[in-house]
Motif scaffolding. Structure first.
Motif, PDB file in Angstrom:
ATOM      1  N   VAL A 184     -43.163  35.586   8.872  1.00  0.00           N
ATOM      2  CA  VAL A 184     -41.741  35.914   8.852  1.00  0.00           C
ATOM      3  C   VAL A 184     -41.188  35.455  10.195  1.00  0.00           C
ATOM      4  CG1 VAL A 184     -40.030  37.749   8.625  1.00  0.00           C
ATOM      5  CG2 VAL A 184     -42.208  37.891   7.361  1.00  0.00           C
ATOM      6  N   LEU A 185     -40.350  34.429  10.152  1.00  0.00           N
ATOM      7  CA  LEU A 185     -39.855  33.826  11.387  1.00  0.00           C
ATOM      8  C   LEU A 185     -38.583  34.498  11.881  1.00  0.00           C
ATOM      9  CD1 LEU A 185     -40.423  30.054  10.553  1.00  0.00           C
ATOM     10  CD2 LEU A 185     -41.954  31.624  11.782  1.00  0.00           C
ATOM     11  N   TRP A 186     -38.461  34.561  13.189  1.00  0.00           N
ATOM     12  CA  TRP A 186     -37.248  35.075  13.829  1.00  0.00           C
ATOM     13  C   TRP A 186     -36.155  34.025  13.676  1.00  0.00           C
ATOM     14  CZ3 TRP A 186     -35.937  33.917  19.423  1.00  0.00           C
ATOM     15  CH2 TRP A 186     -34.767  34.580  19.819  1.00  0.00           C
ATOM     16  N   ILE A 187     -34.983  34.471  13.281  1.00  0.00           N
ATOM     17  CA  ILE A 187     -33.804  33.601  13.202  1.00  0.00           C
ATOM     18  C   ILE A 187     -32.812  34.138  14.230  1.00  0.00           C
ATOM     19  CG2 ILE A 187     -31.968  32.709  11.737  1.00  0.00           C
ATOM     20  CD1 ILE A 187     -33.859  33.378   9.332  1.00  0.00           C
ATOM     21  N   PRO A 188     -32.725  33.487  15.397  1.00  0.00           N
ATOM     22  CA  PRO A 188     -31.850  33.986  16.457  1.00  0.00           C
ATOM     23  C   PRO A 188     -30.402  34.154  15.993  1.00  0.00           C
ATOM     24  CG  PRO A 188     -33.242  32.211  17.272  1.00  0.00           C
ATOM     25  CD  PRO A 188     -33.418  32.247  15.786  1.00  0.00           C
ATOM     26  N   GLY A 189     -29.841  35.330  16.271  1.00  0.00           N
ATOM     27  CA  GLY A 189     -28.446  35.611  15.965  1.00  0.00           C
ATOM     28  C   GLY A 189     -28.127  35.735  14.482  1.00  0.00           C
ATOM     29  N   LYS A 190     -29.117  35.861  13.640  1.00  0.00           N
ATOM     30  CA  LYS A 190     -28.915  35.873  12.183  1.00  0.00           C
ATOM     31  C   LYS A 190     -27.919  36.947  11.729  1.00  0.00           C
ATOM     32  CE  LYS A 190     -31.277  36.622   7.824  1.00  0.00           C
ATOM     33  NZ  LYS A 190     -32.506  36.974   7.145  1.00  0.00           N
ATOM     34  N   ASN A 191     -27.926  38.079  12.377  1.00  0.00           N
ATOM     35  CA  ASN A 191     -27.114  39.215  11.892  1.00  0.00           C
ATOM     36  C   ASN A 191     -25.850  39.458  12.692  1.00  0.00           C
ATOM     37  OD1 ASN A 191     -29.043  39.819   9.844  1.00  0.00           O
ATOM     38  ND2 ASN A 191     -30.345  40.636  11.470  1.00  0.00           N
ATOM     39  N   ARG A 192     -25.393  38.462  13.414  1.00  0.00           N
ATOM     40  CA  ARG A 192     -24.146  38.615  14.194  1.00  0.00           C
ATOM     41  C   ARG A 192     -22.955  38.640  13.296  1.00  0.00           C
ATOM     42  NH1 ARG A 192     -24.703  34.926  19.586  1.00  0.00           N
ATOM     43  NH2 ARG A 192     -26.362  36.128  20.509  1.00  0.00           N
TER      44      ARG A 192
END
Length: 192
Positions: A184-192
């Motif tokens: 499961v990769l981190w997606i920077p700023g995904k939930n902004r």
């Protein structure tokens, strides 16, 4: 060989514990805290093994690591005072670090290179190995802090071992996530 006849001794009721070499230290002492974190790491590796029992190679590796973690705990619980001891204390040695590096390389050969940070998730085995990794990192921080104290010695091999262990646990966590395909990769700023 260790022989435990009685589980409670009441000697720790005053907030101290005995080191292998005899002296008593406060239970809040950084050395006691460091080998306590190593013990926690070992417990979490044991928990992770509940999810790797059907993966013979990995489970055998984790079992060997658990034994080495007891060696590391014994190393930390027997401070090097610079004086020749009456017996040969158990110490982490370079071959234990080299073995871990070999295991890291073996598992990592099956993984695709990372293109992002990995979230500590995926399979139950992976999540448990990530927990063990984070506790190992805490043990490493405590060991490094202990080594900075003027009167305390922590060997390079001991610090290298715990550092490599956290690297191994990271690689093993990815490996148990379908060799990285289920990471499961981190997606920077995904939930902004």
């Amino acid at each position: 060989m260790v022989k435990l006849n009685k589980i409670y001794t009441r000697t720790g009721d005053n907030g101290t514990t005995g080191l292998v070499s005899g002296p008593r230290r406060l239970k809040s002492d950084l050395r006691v805290d460091a080998y306590g974190a190593v013990d926690e790491t070992n417990a979490f590796v044991g928990l992770a093994r509940q999810h790797t029992a059907d993966v013979a190679d990995l489970d055998a590796t984790l079992m060997r690591i658990q034994n080495d973690l007891f060696d590391l705990g014994a190393d930390l619980a027997t401070p090097d005072t610079g004086e020749k001891p009456e017996y040969e204390p158990l110490r982490i040695v370079a071959s234990q670090v080299t073995w871990l590096e070999t295991e890291i390389d073996r598992l990592n050969a099956d993984l695709e290179p990372l293109r992002s940070f990995v979230l500590p998730a995926g399979s139950a085995a992976s999540a448990a190995l990530h927990v063990a990794r984070t506790v190992a990192r805490r043990a490493e921080r405590q060991m490094v802090a202990l080594a900075q104290l003027e009167a305390e010695i922590v060997s390079r091999e001991a610090i290298a071992y715990i550092n490599r262990l956290s690297d191994f646990l990271f690689v093993a966590a990815r490996w148990t996530n379908d060799k990285g395909h289920a990471d499961v990769l981190w997606i920077p700023g995904k939930n902004r």
